[in-house]
Each structure stands twice: as structure tokens, then as C-alpha cells.
Scaffold this active site. Structure first.
Site, mmCIF file in Angstrom:
data_model
loop_
_atom_site.group_PDB
_atom_site.id
_atom_site.type_symbol
_atom_site.label_atom_id
_atom_site.label_comp_id
_atom_site.label_asym_id
_atom_site.label_seq_id
_atom_site.Cartn_x
_atom_site.Cartn_y
_atom_site.Cartn_z
ATOM 1 N N ASN A 84 -4.840 4.285 0.905
ATOM 2 C CA ASN A 84 -5.107 3.150 0.291
ATOM 3 C C ASN A 84 -6.679 2.973 0.453
ATOM 4 O O ASN A 84 -7.236 2.008 -0.095
ATOM 5 C CB ASN A 84 -4.426 2.099 0.715
ATOM 6 C CG ASN A 84 -2.836 2.109 0.437
ATOM 7 O OD1 ASN A 84 -2.102 1.796 1.420
ATOM 8 N ND2 ASN A 84 -2.385 2.526 -0.894
ATOM 9 N N GLY A 87 0.935 -1.330 -0.045
ATOM 10 C CA GLY A 87 -0.054 0.016 -0.057
ATOM 11 C C GLY A 87 0.813 1.173 0.082
ATOM 12 O O GLY A 87 1.964 1.137 -0.516
ATOM 13 N N SER A 88 0.594 2.319 0.616
ATOM 14 C CA SER A 88 1.272 3.533 0.839
ATOM 15 C C SER A 88 0.659 4.594 1.408
ATOM 16 O O SER A 88 -0.758 4.513 1.752
ATOM 17 C CB SER A 88 1.616 4.031 -0.633
ATOM 18 O OG SER A 88 2.303 3.188 -1.222
ATOM 19 N N ASN A 89 1.321 5.402 2.078
ATOM 20 C CA ASN A 89 0.702 6.644 2.474
ATOM 21 C C ASN A 89 1.527 7.758 1.840
ATOM 22 O O ASN A 89 2.618 7.957 1.383
ATOM 23 C CB ASN A 89 1.021 6.951 3.987
ATOM 24 C CG ASN A 89 0.748 5.904 4.895
ATOM 25 O OD1 ASN A 89 -0.813 5.357 4.968
ATOM 26 N ND2 ASN A 89 1.463 5.566 5.817
#
Length: 808
Positions: free
Chosen positions: A527, A255-257
Site C-alpha cells: 500500500n 489495505g493489502s499485501n
């Protein structure tokens, strides 16, 4: 108009001339002429073969200037030569990982590694080499990528990207020819071979279809017409749940921020960007750092996915951007009504249409070649599953075809290159409208003028809610609301996916439909869907295929919004504030639950004062020194698998999505089970309940333990890591995915961006490299790398090493 000028680099006795225009000169060329004189003698000795010290008499070439932690700053006169330098430098750091990926996209894994071994998962969902090979050999035999390369822009890749790919292949090959492989992962291996531009493009194709055909590889390659035995239809409710789980951000390891702050929140009215992608720490989907420069044309720094000739996430002197995995569902299914006399013929408006057969042969190590048939329709390949939990059986009356519009999209590098040239977030929006190349990611960006941007501009099948309402089969009426996976009636032409006028390819949404938020004080994504990119300015009105609305957010999203909204309200932000946010290591789950858990602990664990004391004393952070963090982590991993209604007393409210649900339900039977199980587990492993997190969450590099901070998805920690549990080995002894290429970027009015970066797993996978773990040690200590973007900073590097690379 100014006349032409020369950019001159004196390099180890040679001279490299770059033609450019003085008006557009982006580098401090005057400083570069002193570069050779500034080189320490050790750097000259390390620069490689003595012939590399002289300009090329022909062929492709580039200058690679290495600074601390092995970060290359690649300078070339045009795109082919820039690709050459990039391919060379990537091979130097990651040759074995790259070579393994090229074996994959050629469909040759079974030939070299056997049919039953598993790929690393970086380029597809295939669980065995044979299914991976059958798919990629089919792509090869159908000349899919060749056709995409031949498609004129804007539907196909542009000339500059093709030149970059051509140069990358040449640079990779030149490195192989001129160097000895020291990495034990492939030293002496016969599968390490020269590559072509087509191989590089095939790798890009594989990445593009990861969310579509890449999810269905097992089901595409295993599809067989039914035999005489009856085949049951899929259970609608079970299929809907499986689809929801498959496409839910909560179930994704990666995922990611990212957050962009507008000038309204910053100390100097300029934008800020913090990017924190959570990507694999091993294998072919690692990031790799570089700076790419064509004087007067391009100057961008950041990270590239391995095998990519462009910077995928990064910054220049005016803009910075990052990506997060989006919730848009990049595939849909068409349910086929089959001819009762022939299950390989389907009916469209009552007329029969035969499936197309693809006979695919794969060479197998130590065995005879394997030949399988794949079945293709006007909609795409017949697929009999999307993962083991989502079967789509092919019966005498029904089959399912998978539509993936990214199988016609080879434009992602065009988008990335345009971002690298952008001078503002407006330029980035224009680039997205022109190239339409991002397959499965959101974009979050900020610029030096103080603008912020969030946009879910991705290539999605044009599934409108109206189309789904009119044309969903009974199965689709359940799966689409639950997951965004449309199952359309393939027997009707009036159910075909339409096109938007502003779309560059048929069957996708045009850019005017993309959920976009501009110039909000903050724009953040972790996400979840686009809905709460800014909680005060929610995005609505998009089709279900883009993501959901007014539904519970993950704890990572909730914690992130709490953090960045507070930062925006505080104002006066600087890059240092971004750095503090990255390693704050606050555990949102703990803020919601640990006090209640500690109060209920004595009743659940009577007489076990140590366990209850560990929870009470914990600082609610996931720092390496946080005592009690591991106990809560193991408890919460089990507890978080319960339905939300069982976890919390106060349910979710769309009117307060950041703060609900809340209030731990300690009366739930699952609470006591999870807490007693966590205590027993740690004691059985010989781990003290109040042990510092870093003593039992670490990675081994060069025979040494490197403590790792951060926490898993369920905990909601911004600094996400997904460690691998090994009770016998002392706890979490490796990291599978998590914080990877981190960047905190701003501007101060000067010519150079203010940027701090960190590549958590370091530049090289080669244990013999000095850059195998150096940045991992920095990550453990929460230390950053000050980016050397401008010439004066590059040339001041105490570890500067300049190498001229060229074809021979």
C-alpha cells in the site's frame, strides 16, 4: 478446426448439455458423468427442492457443486447462466448483507432505517443514511449508470459483463423466490426485494467511485450557496495536512499485501503468488469465494466482492493475481471563480456559466420527504468538504468542484473477467491496456511460465506535474506536493485536464504511463507507492498523482520487503514458503524497538519488574501464544502517533529506505508516556502483562472465543488485523478489517494449479449457516484450505453437494 462436441453432466437424474469445442475443453467432462453416482445420500437429501433435480425447461440455470467450507464451483453454458448461478450462490450465503447494499444504492436507507442512522461504510464515506440517500438518489435521478451501461465498449462495459450482471440479478431473485431467509439480520424485512441488472450495475458504480465522489458525499450533499455572512477561505497549511492524512496509506484501516515471485527464485522455475488483502470482516465489502466455469471459455477460482458477478482476485491454471489499494489520488478539485453577483455562476475565460441544479428527494421513515439541491458544474459536483477534517467552504467568490474520472468508469468487471481468461502476465497487461477499468488498486501477478508483474494500472485524473505547476491555485500549490490532491484553476480552459491518445475515456492517463515492473525476482506492494515494488529495481519517473518517491515507507512495507527479498535471495521457493510467510507473524516494529524499550524500561518503570520482564521475554511475534505481545501493541499504538523525528534517533534516508529510520529514541517524553500508559491500561483492564495474545485478541462466534493472531498497521505485521479494543470485554473482542481472502498459488507442470486459500471470516454472515465461522477457526489455527480446482479434485470432495439451480 475441430467440430463441436458436448460437455455432459448427469445430475440427480437429469442431464445438462453444454455446447463447446473439443479443442478448447477445459474440464474433465468424462469424470463429471459419474458425479451423481458419487453423491452421498445425505447430499442428495440436502440438495433442495426435488424439482431442482431436473433440468430446466426454460430460463436461466446453472450447476453449483459445493465442496468443503461451502465453496461453490459454478458451471454454466454461457455468461448469463454463469451470472445466474453466482447470484444464487451469493444470495444463499449473504442475502442480508447484499440486500442492505441494494437499499443503499437505491437511495432508500432513510425510508427503511431512518435518516440519522449510519451505513456500514462499505459503499461510501457517508456518515448518515440521509446523506447517503441524497447522493445515490441523485445518481439514480441523473440516470448516470444507465448512460454508462449504454456506452459502447471499450469505454463502457462489454457484452459478456452485461450478461453476467443480468444473470446475477436473476439468480439473486430466484433464490429469494424459492427459499426462506433464516438470517435474523433481515428475516421478514420489507427491504429485502428483488433486484434488477441496473441495481447490480449501480453497486459496481458505487465501488468504482469510492476513492472519488464516494469520499466527498457529505460535502456534495451539504453544499449550499453562501448567505450574507462572509466565509473564510480554507487555511492552506491545515488543508494540505488534512489532505496528506486523508490520502496517506498509513491512515487507511484497509489495505493489502501481495507478492509475486518470478521463476528465477522458485524451485521449479514457475511463478508464485501470495495475496493477502486486508478488507472488512463485516458488511458489504466482504469477499466471497467461488469457482466459475464455462467449459471451453472460462475457468477461474478466487474471491468476489459481494454483489459482483466476476472473480476479482484469484487464479486459473496459468495465472494468479491479487490487488492492493494504490496510492494514486483518484480525484482532483477545480477552484471556481464565482460571479460577484451570483455565487451559483462561475467564470471560465471570463464568460459566465451557470451551475446545474439537481433537486433530489428522499423518502424518510416516519417523517416528510426531504428535498435538497445539489450543484453541478462542467467539472463535476460542487463539494464543500472531503471529510470532517478537510473543509472546502463555498464563499461569495470561490467554490470547489470535484472531478472523479471513475464516475465514468463501469469497466472494472471487464478487467476482472479478462484476468480470469488470461494465460500469462502478458495477457494481463494486454487486458489492462484494453479495458482500463481498475479504479483504485494495483495488480500483482505471477504465471506458470515464471513471470512476475507489478503494475499501478488504475483510472486516475490526468494530472501531470507540469499541469499542476502551471495551473494550481495557491491552495493547490500546497496540497499537490503534500498529498497528490491537485486544486486547479477552474476559470481557465487552458487548465483543463487533457487526454492521452491510448486512454479509453477523456481526462485519464493512458496505459503507457502506468508504473509497471515486469519479471523482477520479486514484485511486492503493501500500500505504499510503486517506488519500491522491488527495492533493487525502484520505479521512478511517474507523476505525483500516482504516489510519492524517496519518502519514508510504512513499517509494513519495510518488513515485507525484508521478508520477500530474503526469500528471493534464498531461492528454491514453493507454495509452502508462501504459507510460512503469511503466518510468520513477525513484528517489524519489535525488531527495531523492543530491545531498546526493554533496556530503558527500568528507568521509566522503577520497581516494575513484571512489565520489563514481559517485554524482554516476548518472542517478537504476534502469534496467539505470544506473551508480552499485547503490552508492546498497546505501547506502540501510542508511540507510533509521534512524529517520525521524535520516534527515532537515526532519520530516514532515501539511500536506505528499507532500514531507516531506526534506533528507538527512548529519551523522547513520548516514550515514557506511551509505556507507562500501556502498563496502566492493561492492569486497569485486569489483563496480565505477559498474557498470551490470543487470550485477549479474539472474536466471538457461535458463543465461543476464537483466538486471533496478527497485528495492527503500526506494528508492520504482514498478517495485518485491525482489532477492536474493548477493555471491559477483555481486550480485543472483534476484528474490523484485516487478512481476508488469502491465497498462495503456484504451478507444478500439471493441469491443476497448486493453491492454498483461506477466507478468514468464512463464507456466510448468517449465524445459522454451517459456514459462519468454520474458516475463522482454520485461520485461528493457521490452517489452510487446499483448493479444489480440477474436476478430479472437486469430485473427490468428501462433502461434495451438487445442486441444479434454475428459474421457475
Amino acid at each position: 478446426m475441430h467440430g463441436p462436441s458436448c460437455f455432459e453432466l448427469t445430475l440427480l437424474g437429469g442431464t445438462l448439455l453444454f455446447r463447446t469445442r473439443l479443442r478448447r475443453l477445459g474440464l474433465a467432462g468424462v469424470a463429471l458423468v459419474t458425479a451423481a453416482a458419487a453423491l452421498p445420500s445425505a447430499a442428495v437429501a440436502d440438495s433442495g427442492d426435488r424439482h431442482d433435480r431436473h433440468p430446466s425447461g426454460g430460463g436461466l440455470s446453472a450447476v453449483v457443486r459445493y465442496t468443503e467450507h461451502g465453496i461453490p464451483h459454478i458451471v454454466a453454458k454461457d455468461y448469463a447462466n454463469l451470472g445466474f448461478g453466482t447470484g444464487w450462490a451469493q444470495a444463499a450465503d449473504q442475502v442480508c448483507v447484499l440486500a442492505d447494499g441494494f437499499v443503499t444504492v437505491r437511495g432508500e436507507r432513510s425510508r427503511h432505517f431512518g435518516p440519522d442512522a449510519a451505513p456500514d461504510g462499505s459503499l461510501s464515506s457517508a456518515t448518515k443514511n440521509l446523506s447517503s440517500d441524497l447522493y445515490f438518489a441523485g445518481v439514480r435521478d441523473a440516470r448516470t449508470v444507465e448512460k454508462l451501461l449504454a456506452t459502447p465498449a471499450p469505454a463502457g462495459p462489454g457484452r459478456q459483463v452485461k450478461e453476467l450482471m443480468r444473470g446475477w440479478a436473476a439468480g439473486y431473485n430466484a433464490w429469494l423466490k424459492q427459499n426462506r431467509i433464516t438470517d435474523p439480520a433481515c428475516r421478514g424485512a420489507d427491504w429485502v426485494r428483488h433486484v434488477s441488472t441496473l441495481d447490480v450495475a449501480r453497486r459496481g458504480f458505487a465501488v468504482s467511485v469510492l476513492g472519488g465522489q464516494g469520499r466527498g458525499i457529505e460535502g456534495i450533499t451539504a453544499a449550499r450557496p453562501p448567505g450574507a455572512a462572509p466565509v473564510a477561505a480554507p487555511d492552506a497549511a491545515a488543508t494540505a495536512k488534512a489532505a496528506r492524512d486523508l490520502f496517506s496509506p498509513d491512515s487507511a484501516a484497509m489495505g493489502s499485501n501481495a507478492v509475486a515471485f518470478s521463476g528465477a527464485t522458485t524451485a521449479n522455475r514457475r511463478g508464485l503468488l501470495l495475496g493477502n488483502p486486508h478488507y472488512p470482516w463485516q458488511g458489504g465489502r466482504r469477499f466471497w469465494q467461488s469457482q466459475q466455469t464455462i467449459p471451453g471459455e472460462l475457468n477461474v477460482s478466487g474471491a468476489s466482492l459481494l454483489g459482483t458477478a466476476v472473480v476479482n482476485i484469484g487464479f486459473n491454471d496459468k495465472v494468479a493475481w491479487s490487488h492492493t489499494v494504490a496510492t494514486g489520488v483518484t480525484l482532483n478539485l477545480h477552484q471556481l471563480a464565482l460571479d460577484p453577483a451570483d455565487p451559483t455562476t462561475y467564470l471560465v475565460d471570463g464568460s459566465p456559466e451557470r451551475m446545474r441544479k439537481r433537486m433530489v428527494t428522499v423518502q424518510v421513515k416516519g417523517a416528510e420527504p426531504v428535498t435538497r439541491t445539489q450543484w453541478w458544474t462542467r467539472y463535476g459536483p460542487v463539494v464543500t468538504s472531503l471529510g470532517p477534517s478537510l473543509p472546502l467552504p463555498w464563499s461569495a467568490t470561490t467554490a470547489y468542484a470535484l472531478n472523479d474520472p471513475n464516475a465514468a468508469n463501469l469497466r472494472a468487471s471487464d478487467t476482472a473477467l479478462a484476468f480470469g481468461k488470461a494465460r500469462s502476465t502478458d495477457d494481463m497487461v494486454r487486458a489492462l491496456r484494453r479495458t482500463q477499468g481498475l479504479p483504485w488498486i494495483n495488480t500483482i501477478a505471477a504465471d506458470a511460465q515464471g513471470h512476475s508483474l507489478f503494475t499501478q494500472s488504475q483510472v486516475l485524473p490526468r494530472i501531470t506535474d507540469d499541469l499542476a505547476q502551471r495551473c494550481s491555485t495557491p491552495l493547490g500549490k500546497v496540497t499537490y506536493p503534500a498529498s497528490g490532491v491537485a486544486v486547479l484553476d477552474g476559470s481557465r480552459t487552458d487548465c483543463a485536464i487533457g487526454s492521452d491518445k491510448d486512454a479509453v475515456q477523456p481526462g485519464i492517463f493512458g496505459p503507457s504511463t502506468m508504473p509497471t515492473l515486469r519479471d523482477a525476482p520479486y514484485a511486492e506492494n503493501s500500500n505504499d507507492s510503486a517506488w519500491l515494488a522491488n527495492a533493487d529495481r525502484p520505479l521512478t519517473g511517474y507523476e505525483r498523482v500516482f504516489g510519492n518517491l524517496a519518502t519514508p515507507r510504512s513499517l509494513r512495507t519495510r518488513g515485507a520487503i525484508q521478508d520477500v527479498a530474503a526469500m528471493a535471495d534464498r531461492r528454491g521457493l514453493t507454495v509452502a514458503d508462501l504459507q510460512r510467510q503469511q503466518f510468520a507473524n513477525r513484528v517489524p516494529a519489535a525488531d527495531l524497538a523492543v530491545a531498546d524499550a526493554a533496556r530503558a524500561c527500568p528507568a521509566v518503570l522503577p520497581g516494575d519488574a513484571a512489565a520489563c520482564a514481559a517485554l524482554t521475554a516476548w518472542d517478537r511475534r504476534a502469534d496467539t501464544g505470544s506473551r508480552g505481545a499485547l503490552l508492546f501493541d498497546r505501547f506502540w499504538r501510542a508511540y507510533a502517533t509521534l512524529p517520525l523525528a521524535e520516534q527515532w534517533k537515526v532519520p530516514f534516508s532515501a539511500a536506505d529506505p528499507v532500514n531507516t529510520p531506526n534506533t528507538l529514541n527512548t529519551a523522547s517524553p513520548g516514550f515514557a508516556k506511551a509505556l507507562t500508559g500501556a502498563v496502566a491500561e492493561l492492569r486497569a483492564a485486569g489483563i496480565p502483562l505477559d498474557a498470551p495474545l490470543g487470550a485477549h485478541q479474539f472474536v466471538m462466534r457461535d458463543g465461543k472465543r476464537i483466538p486471533v493472531h496478527g497485528g495492527t498497521e503500526a506494528l508492520g505485521v504482514w498478517n495485518k488485523v485491525e482489532p477492536v479494543w474493548n477493555a471491559a470485554g477483555g481486550g480485543y473482542t472483534e476484528v474490523s478489517t484485516g487478512s481476508s481472502h488469502i491465497q498462495a498459488v503456484g504451478w507444478d507442470g500439471g493441469r491443476c494449479p497448486v493453491a492454498r486459500t483461506l477466507l478468514t471470516y468464512s463464507q456466510s454472515s448468517n449465524p445459522a449457516s454451517p459456514h459462519y465461522s468454520d474458516q475463522t477457526v482454520l485461520f485461528s489455527g493457521e490452517r489452510w484450505v487446499s483448493s479444489r480446482f480440477c474436476e478430479k479434485d472437486i469430485l473427490r470432495s468428501p462433502q461434495l453437494r451438487i445442486v441444479k439451480v434454475r428459474e421457475r
